[in-house]
Design an enzyme around this catalytic site. Structure first.
Site, PDB file in Angstrom:
ATOM      1  N   GLU A  55      -0.702  -2.002   5.104  1.00 19.49           N
ATOM      2  CA  GLU A  55       0.204  -1.974   6.268  1.00 19.49           C
ATOM      3  C   GLU A  55       0.063  -0.665   7.027  1.00 19.49           C
ATOM      4  O   GLU A  55       0.187  -0.622   8.247  1.00 19.49           O
ATOM      5  CB  GLU A  55       1.660  -2.174   5.820  1.00 19.49           C
ATOM      6  CG  GLU A  55       2.625  -2.410   6.979  1.00 19.49           C
ATOM      7  CD  GLU A  55       2.955  -1.184   7.792  1.00 19.49           C
ATOM      8  OE1 GLU A  55       3.052  -1.290   9.025  1.00 19.49           O
ATOM      9  OE2 GLU A  55       3.096  -0.087   7.203  1.00 19.49           O
TER      10      GLU A  55
ATOM     11  N   ASP B  30       0.812  -1.231   0.000  1.00 22.23           N
ATOM     12  CA  ASP B  30       0.000   0.000   0.000  1.00 22.23           C
ATOM     13  C   ASP B  30       0.838   1.271   0.000  1.00 22.23           C
ATOM     14  O   ASP B  30       1.984   1.288   0.436  1.00 22.23           O
ATOM     15  CB  ASP B  30      -0.941   0.006   1.220  1.00 22.23           C
ATOM     16  CG  ASP B  30      -0.206  -0.163   2.543  1.00 22.23           C
ATOM     17  OD1 ASP B  30       0.756  -0.962   2.602  1.00 22.23           O
ATOM     18  OD2 ASP B  30      -0.573   0.520   3.518  1.00 22.23           O
TER      19      ASP B  30
END
Ligand SMILES: [Zn+2]
Ligand SMILES: [Zn+2]
Length: 439
Positions: A171, A105
């Site tokens: 994350e 991400d």
């Protein structure tokens, strides 16, 4: 680390010549594999960098990863914890099972690097349109693990054991109201279906020079917890404070007293801790004492007992300081449980240190200081012994202390870190699976 290094050096010198020769051959194999993949990994990383996606929205990235894994002849499982992708590589020989993890991400940051492959992507975040950028280097992590998968597939026949590749979303945290990240990957059973003996992960960091690896046994990155405290008074005219209960003065007192939790009550001689108030909201006009003041903040710790003690201390301070002012509190401590401490398994770290030294050079493997930032790799490392290490991202010639840090709009990853990260992951994998470390 010096004590550890000396102990390992002692063991290393006793290695039989045949084993040393085999290690040399394997290290050449790692170097050759990395060299042949370097251009691809750079291209993947640039492509992912140009097309960043926020947590739980990594659809393009996940599709790219899955397509790559399929192209290697693996059978990826997709859609785990929203956009997560996993795949298992079975080696040609029996051996242990390990997991390798990368996060995919990006962040709501508007890129200002000026790179030719800089992101121009935007997204909705908390009701606002914002730029999206791989400002934490997860593009590098994803590209590196794609490269590691390709290298290991090429070595498959000789490979002892099995490897689970974990490409994880979110994350940095899921969007509000959603679940996500490592804890959700685990909740959806990735370690139930494939129980690894050990898990490895890496992170590129601006605080280290390119060419360096940072690793330490035990606590590495902090537990991060959010709290909220509402101080409730009684509204009155600003000219008549005795006509109500002033939550602003109570909140100010509370914040001041809360500073003593770390400075006076927490044993910071071994591990540090932080209590930070990040926002105060209360009142609307100069001559109205409001009903309520809202405080939010974060707690960072490296030890579960300290973490719990600080929760209790902050609750105590909030309740009793407010009470001393005649106010009450609605406290949520923690309001949201963040990532636990990221701690490296000491035995695993000691065992694998020579592998990291082999790829970076012993002088380039350093003990990084404790990082107050948090990382959800911690969830995997709570399940099985874990090793998480840092790869330097700041180009030679730039001071890592002054270079734009992770999460900065100018954050950049020296592309040599892709090569070092790939070689490090590959060497750890081969050494662990082969049981072939010098430790
Ligand atoms: Zn980050
Ligand atoms: Zn990160």
């Amino acid at each position: 680390m010096p004590r550890l290094a000396t102990a390992l050096l002692g063991a290393c010198c006793a290695v039989l010549p045949a084993l040393a020769a085999a290690q040399d051959a394997q290290r050449r194999e790692v170097a050759d594999a990395a060299a042949s993949l370097q251009a691809k990994v750079v291209e993947w990383r640039r492509d992912i960098h140009r097309h960043p996606e926020l947590g739980n929205r990594e659809t393009r990235t996940a599709a790219k990863v899955a397509e790559h894994l399929r192209g290697l002849g693996l059978e990826p499982r997709t859609g785990i914890a929203h956009t997560g992708v996993t795949a298992v590589l079975k080696g040609g020989r029996p051996g242990p099972r390990i997991a390798l993890r990368a996060d995919m991400d990006a962040l709501p940051v508007t890129e200002q690097t000026g790179l030719p492959f800089a992101s121009t992507a935007t997204a909705e975040y908390r009701g606002q349109t914002t730029g999206v950028m791989h400002a934490c280097g997860h593009d590098a992590h994803t590209a590196i693990l794609m490269g590691v998968a390709e290298a290991l597939v090429a070595m498959r026949d000789e490979l002892p054991g099995e490897v689970l590749f974990v490409f994880q979303p979110a994350e940095e945290g899921p969007p509000e109201g959603e679940e996500g990240g490592a804890s959700m990957m685990l909740a959806e059973g990735i370690f139930r279906e494939f129980r690894p003996e050990a898990v490895f992960g890496l992170h590129v960091f601006s605080t280290l020079q390119a060419g360096q690896i940072g690793v330490r046994g035990g606590p590495l990155m902090a537990a991060s917890d959010r709290f909220s405290i509402d101080v409730i008074g009684r509204q009155t005219h600003g000219s008549r404070p005795w006509g109500g209960i002033d939550p602003i003065v109570a909140a100010a007192d509370l914040i001041g007293t809360a500073q003593t939790i770390v400075s006076r009550r927490t044993n910071i001689s071994t591990l540090p801790a932080v209590v930070t108030f990040g926002a105060i909201n209360g009142g609307i006009r100069y001559n109205i004492i409001p009903d309520r003041v809202e405080l939010v903040g974060t707690i960072r710790t490296f030890d579960e007992d300290v973490r719990k003690a600080i929760f209790a201390d902050l609750q105590n301070v909030a309740t009793h300081v407010a009470a001393a002012h005649g106010a009450t509190v609605e406290a949520h401590i923690p309001a949201e449980t963040g990532n636990p401490v990221t701690a490296n398994d000491p035995d695993l770290t000691a065992r694998m240190l020579p592998s990291l030294q082999a790829v970076a050079g012993a002088g380039n493997v350093v003990d990084p200081s404790l990082t107050m930032g948090a990382e959800d790799f911690s969830y995997y490392a709570r399940e099985v012994p874990g090793l998480f290490f840092f790869v330097g991202a700041t180009p030679q010639g730039q001071d890592p202390l002054r270079a734009p840090s992770n999460h900065s709009p100018q954050f950049d990853v020296d592309e040599s870190a892709l090569d070092l990260g790939l070689r490090a992951m590959l060497q750890l994998t081969l050494d662990y699976l082969g049981g072939d470390t010098s430790g």
